[in-house]
Write a protein that holds these residues in place. Structure first.
Motif, PDB file in Angstrom:
ATOM      1  N   VAL A  71       0.847  -1.197   0.000  1.00  0.00           N
ATOM      2  CA  VAL A  71       0.000   0.000   0.000  1.00  0.00           C
ATOM      3  C   VAL A  71       0.880   1.244   0.000  1.00  0.00           C
ATOM      4  O   VAL A  71       1.810   1.367   0.797  1.00  0.00           O
ATOM      5  CB  VAL A  71      -0.927   0.003   1.229  1.00  0.00           C
ATOM      6  CG1 VAL A  71      -1.706   1.302   1.314  1.00  0.00           C
ATOM      7  CG2 VAL A  71      -1.872  -1.196   1.171  1.00  0.00           C
ATOM      8  N   VAL A  72       0.576   2.167  -0.908  1.00  0.00           N
ATOM      9  CA  VAL A  72       1.290   3.439  -1.007  1.00  0.00           C
ATOM     10  C   VAL A  72       0.225   4.527  -1.016  1.00  0.00           C
ATOM     11  O   VAL A  72      -0.227   4.976  -2.075  1.00  0.00           O
ATOM     12  CB  VAL A  72       2.157   3.501  -2.284  1.00  0.00           C
ATOM     13  CG1 VAL A  72       3.004   4.781  -2.310  1.00  0.00           C
ATOM     14  CG2 VAL A  72       3.043   2.275  -2.403  1.00  0.00           C
ATOM     15  N   ASP A  73      -0.226   4.932   0.185  1.00  0.00           N
ATOM     16  CA  ASP A  73      -1.450   5.745   0.242  1.00  0.00           C
ATOM     17  C   ASP A  73      -1.396   6.912   1.227  1.00  0.00           C
ATOM     18  O   ASP A  73      -2.435   7.495   1.565  1.00  0.00           O
ATOM     19  CB  ASP A  73      -2.644   4.851   0.591  1.00  0.00           C
ATOM     20  CG  ASP A  73      -2.617   4.343   2.026  1.00  0.00           C
ATOM     21  OD1 ASP A  73      -1.562   4.458   2.693  1.00  0.00           O
ATOM     22  OD2 ASP A  73      -3.663   3.852   2.495  1.00  0.00           O
ATOM     23  N   GLY A  74      -0.221   7.264   1.712  1.00  0.00           N
ATOM     24  CA  GLY A  74      -0.135   8.393   2.639  1.00  0.00           C
ATOM     25  C   GLY A  74      -0.881   8.183   3.937  1.00  0.00           C
ATOM     26  O   GLY A  74      -1.261   9.151   4.596  1.00  0.00           O
ATOM     27  N   GLY A  75      -1.126   6.932   4.316  1.00  0.00           N
ATOM     28  CA  GLY A  75      -1.779   6.635   5.577  1.00  0.00           C
ATOM     29  C   GLY A  75      -3.274   6.474   5.522  1.00  0.00           C
ATOM     30  O   GLY A  75      -3.928   6.277   6.565  1.00  0.00           O
TER      31      GLY A  75
END
Length: 254
Positions: free
Chosen positions: A246-250
């Motif tokens: 996951v690459v979603d800024g949290g």
């Protein structure tokens, strides 16, 4: 000086005409790889290759519709003819159909044909060549919507396709785990692609909503997501397979 993770290796990138795909193609080349770029948009795809050439990299463009088995087969065989092997694949091509929110049958079929069946067909064509070269690494683009549904938008086809990409990735990863093949999924959050940037520039309220989507307080730059993709494809991630990164800024941590 960038680490030459892909020196002497051949990387295939679908959806390489813009956004995350273009940035990944550039990064593969900057880190020593020879890159086969595929997209339905020939002009923009050729431009990606011109950008690689301008940086003294090596690439070739292949007009490819991932919804077509024949087109995918021509792309993969053409890449092998051009470069001699396949070591890495980033199966990134995907769409969001504007008709999806109305539960449109054609939108559902088109979305799954590109987002899911396209990924499956790419892997079916790529893996035999990788095995002949001793193995390889594949990264398939899913989304944070491979884990959740969008509470603000009804996107049944997109959501179903991105959930399915994660399941497909896990199944293929396990099938080839003992063959020096790694298969992982990349799950981006909101990323500043051309479509997102246009929306943000056009509508101030939409800009604020999009920027506030992730706890980090901004959208991802396509290069940030591409960096994660090529890391997964590199030897630096050698013990990672069957994973959905996951690459979603949290966002999913909320």
């Amino acid at each position: 000086m960038l680490e030459q993770w892909f020196e002497g290796k051949v990387a295939l990138v679908t959806g390489g005409a813009d956004g995350i795909g273009r940035e990944a193609a550039l990064l593969f080349a900057r880190r020593g790889g020879m890159v086969a770029v595929a997209d339905v948009n020939s002009d923009a795809g050729e431009q990606t290759c011109e950008m690689i050439t301008a940086e003294h990299g090596t690439s070739a463009f292949f007009h490819t519709d991932v919804a077509s088995k024949d087109s995918v087969a021509r792309f993969v065989s053409g890449a092998v003819d051009r470069f001699g092997r396949i070591d890495v694949a980033f199966n990134n091509a995907g769409i969001t159909d504007p008709r999806d929110d109305s539960w449109d049958d054609a939108a559902f079929e088109r979305t799954l044909a590109i987002n899911l069946a396209g990924v499956n067909q790419c892997m079916k064509e790529q893996i035999p060549h990788m095995l002949r070269s001793g193995g390889g690494a594949i990264v398939n683009t899913s989304s944070i919507h491979g884990f959740i549904a969008n509470p603000a938008l009804f996107l049944p086809a997109y959501t179903a396709s991105k959930h399915a990409v994660i399941g497909l990735t896990k199944a293929v990863a396990l099938q080839y785990a003992k063959d020096n093949m790694r298969v992982n999924a990349l799950c981006p959050g909101v990323t500043a692609t051309a479509m997102i940037r246009q929306t943000m520039d056009r509508d101030e309220a939409a800009r604020k909503m999009i920027e506030g989507h992730a706890p980090i307080g901004r959208v991802a730059d396509p290069r940030e997501v591409a960096e994660a993709a090529i890391w997964l494809a590199s030897g630096a991630a050698s013990f990672i397979t069957g994973h959905a990164l996951v690459v979603d800024g949290g966002f999913l941590a909320q």
